[in-house]
Write a protein that holds these residues in place. Structure first.
Motif, short mmCIF file in Angstrom:
data_model
loop_
_atom_site.label_atom_id
_atom_site.label_comp_id
_atom_site.label_asym_id
_atom_site.label_seq_id
_atom_site.Cartn_x
_atom_site.Cartn_y
_atom_site.Cartn_z
N TRP A 339 0.82 -1.21 0.00
CA TRP A 339 0.00 0.00 0.00
C TRP A 339 0.85 1.27 0.00
O TRP A 339 2.05 1.21 0.25
N PHE A 340 0.21 2.40 -0.29
CA PHE A 340 0.90 3.68 -0.44
C PHE A 340 1.96 3.64 -1.54
O PHE A 340 3.01 4.28 -1.44
N GLY A 341 1.73 2.88 -2.61
CA GLY A 341 2.70 2.82 -3.70
C GLY A 341 2.87 4.16 -4.39
O GLY A 341 1.90 4.87 -4.67
N THR A 342 4.11 4.52 -4.67
CA THR A 342 4.41 5.77 -5.38
C THR A 342 5.65 5.56 -6.23
O THR A 342 6.36 4.55 -6.10
N LEU A 343 5.93 6.50 -7.14
CA LEU A 343 7.09 6.35 -8.03
C LEU A 343 7.65 7.70 -8.42
O LEU A 343 7.00 8.74 -8.26
N ALA A 344 8.88 7.68 -8.94
CA ALA A 344 9.54 8.87 -9.48
C ALA A 344 10.50 8.41 -10.56
O ALA A 344 10.95 7.25 -10.56
N VAL A 345 10.82 9.31 -11.48
CA VAL A 345 11.75 9.01 -12.57
C VAL A 345 13.00 9.86 -12.39
O VAL A 345 12.93 11.08 -12.21
N ALA A 346 14.17 9.21 -12.47
CA ALA A 346 15.45 9.90 -12.33
C ALA A 346 15.81 10.59 -13.64
O ALA A 346 15.31 10.23 -14.71
N PRO A 347 16.71 11.58 -13.59
CA PRO A 347 17.15 12.25 -14.83
C PRO A 347 17.76 11.30 -15.86
O PRO A 347 17.76 11.61 -17.05
N ASN A 348 18.28 10.15 -15.41
CA ASN A 348 18.85 9.18 -16.36
C ASN A 348 17.83 8.14 -16.84
O ASN A 348 18.18 7.21 -17.55
N GLY A 349 16.55 8.30 -16.43
CA GLY A 349 15.50 7.42 -16.91
C GLY A 349 15.15 6.26 -16.00
O GLY A 349 14.17 5.55 -16.24
N ARG A 350 15.92 6.01 -14.95
CA ARG A 350 15.59 4.93 -14.01
C ARG A 350 14.28 5.27 -13.28
O ARG A 350 14.05 6.41 -12.91
N ILE A 351 13.43 4.29 -13.10
CA ILE A 351 12.19 4.48 -12.34
C ILE A 351 12.40 3.88 -10.95
O ILE A 351 12.87 2.75 -10.81
N ASP A 352 12.06 4.64 -9.92
CA ASP A 352 12.10 4.15 -8.54
C ASP A 352 10.68 4.06 -8.01
O ASP A 352 9.85 4.94 -8.27
#
Length: 513
Positions: A339-352
């Motif tokens: 639960w509380f899943g979230t994400l972000a994209v790094a300047p080099n394209g990696r997704i966290d």
């Protein structure tokens, strides 16, 4: 959902910060979580609560980080304010100066940064459902209101983003969306072209989506990822919001399949969401440039309990999206909550991606923060890694049966900065653990195997291991870790929470902010 998540109720608490205990530094494997909401002496404040954190990082100096959250001065009241804290050493030590406005009922905190390192804080006035933007030019140490109270219009579960691309026509523009049926006045979207000082008249978004987030592509196109509070999800595009001479309109609406339904009032977080909808755009200039990613915590259609973190991507500007992918890699178990899943994209394209997870808990409630990442645009994901000790999210409730509605992450080229709420501190006066805000740095090398593991291969849809729980130890005199080397160009992300409107909602029911 037909009721706002944020609701006004009790008056301000009269007792605050009378007792303290050593701040919590919780170490788990390679990862260390540092408490953010500490007093002037750097100690934990007994008897308060802090949740729903939103993090921002200075893209010109990764050591400067700010977090906003819902601050409850006493767990005996649901009166909440806009708390904030900052660090200048990459998250090792934190300062909590106070709140944006003393004794003003505020909620739904969302922070963000522009490309030059200015921080912005969007805050909802719960009594009116109107919002306003605050700005900090010194790394979150002090904040100045950009316009009068409530002048950003806004509404329940509001979110905003900033165009950070210098070559974009809309460079520096701020875009905001919210739950239209629980709005300050009307509409569900507006923009500011002058850094939040003035906000244009709101307009409606097709389908009136809610509980979502926004992001901007390199060419200035705006994308909104949101839903209908159930199993309906959309990616909505405006290709002219970047033009200051026209009223923004929306020229593309695509249905996105995330494999299930959003949850409000689920057992894991009874008074709130199990997670909201997050959208992020890849601006890396690499092979995945302009990909659009959507993620949500849902209960899969095949399940009657529990939740999973689901992901979908578009490689054609939001025209089509892949089949839903389950990011959580433990065996499917309807008794487990991711639960509380979230994400972000790094300047080099990696997704966290990070989320709370009960996979290791015999009681199916105690949760840990988990992390995974993808280096190929979300086609494959690394094995899930536990990055925090276990905590009970059902303790420390401040007259609200929830620990907020979301957590957030900002990614840079080597890792991600995460703000999350947990209950590591124990209050001997109440016999319960307390809700506090924590910062942790996650990074791919922290995983047992950095090689990504394939997930289900997505198909385009034309429609427009477990680590044993460790008990955290309190550090009476915490020793700060060395100041991290400044990180490159982080890209911020995330948040949610709603209440009932003072007028025009009639008998409509909404979730509490």
């Amino acid at each position: 959902m037909t009721e706002p998540l944020e609701k006004p109720a009790m008056p301000p608490a009269s007792i605050y910060r009378l007792e303290s205990s050593p701040r919590m530094i919780s170490r788990f494997g390679l990862f260390t979580s540092f408490q953010v909401n500490v007093d002037a002496g750097g100690n934990n404040i007994l008897g308060d609560a802090a949740n729903e954190p939103s993090i921002s990082v200075d893209p010109t100096d990764g050591n400067k980080i700010a977090v906003g959250w819902r601050q409850f001065d006493s767990v005996q009241s649901d009166f909440r304010q806009s708390g904030y804290g900052y660090t200048t050493d990459g998250g090792t030590t934190w300062t909590f100066p106070g709140v944006l406005q003393d004794n003003v009922f505020r909620s739904d905190p969302v922070t963000n940064s522009d490309d030059t390192g200015n921080f912005f804080y969007l805050s909802l006035l719960v009594n009116t459902f109107c919002g306003d933007i605050w700005r900090s030019a010194n790394g979150g140490q002090t904040w100045t209101e950009q316009s009068s109270d409530g002048a950003a219009h806004s509404g329940d579960k509001e979110w905003f983003t900033i165009d950070r691309t210098p070559t974009s026509m809309g460079h520096g523009f701020q875009y905001q969306s919210w739950t239209e049926f629980a709005a300050c006045d009307f509409g569900g979207f507006n923009r500011s072209t002058d850094g939040g000082i003035t906000w244009q008249t709101p307009v409606s978004i097709p389908n009136s989506p809610q509980w979502g987030t926004l992001d901007v592509a390199l060419n200035g196109d705006l994308f909104i990822g949101a839903g209908d509070s159930g199993s309906g999800f959309w990616c909505v595009r405006s290709s002219n919001a970047k033009d200051p001479n026209v009223t923004p309109s929306f020229d593309q609406v695509t249905t996105v399949n995330l494999g299930g339904s959003l949850l409000f009032g689920a057992a894991i977080n009874p008074g709130g969401l199990a997670g909201q909808i997050f959208l992020a755009v890849d601006r890396s200039g690499t092979a995945t440039n302009n990909n659009i990613y959507m993620m949500a915590t849902v209960q899969q259609f095949s399940a009657s309990n529990g939740s999973d973190v689901m992901f979908s991507r578009s490689t054609d500007g939001g025209l089509t999206f892949s089949a839903p992918q389950r990011i959580t890699d433990d065996p499917v178990n309807q008794n487990k909550w991711h639960w509380f899943g979230t994400l972000a994209v790094a300047p080099n394209g990696r997704i966290d991606s990070v989320w709370h997870d009960t996979r290791n808990a015999p009681n199916n409630t105690d949760s840990q923060l988990f992390y995974s990442w993808s280096t190929d645009g979300g086609v494959t994901w690394a094995p899930n890694v536990a990055v925090s000790s276990s905590f009970n999210p059902h303790e420390g409730w401040p007259v609200q049966q929830k620990i907020g509605d979301y957590i957030t992450i900002v990614s840079d080229n080597t890792g991600g900065d995460v703000a999350y709420s947990a209950t590591f501190n124990f209050n001997p006066n109440t016999g319960q653990h307390e809700q506090d805000v924590y910062y942790v740095r996650v990074f791919p090398s922290g995983g047992p195997t950095p090689t990504p593991t394939p997930t289900v291969t997505p198909t385009a849809t034309p429609t427009p291991t477990a680590t044993p729980t460790v008990t955290p130890t309190m550090t009476p005199t915490p020793t700060p870790r060395p100041t991290p080397t400044p990180r490159t160009l982080p890209t911020p992300r995330g948040r949610p929470t709603p209440p009932p409107r003072p007028s025009s909602l009639g008998s409509v029911t909404l979730p509490a902010n």
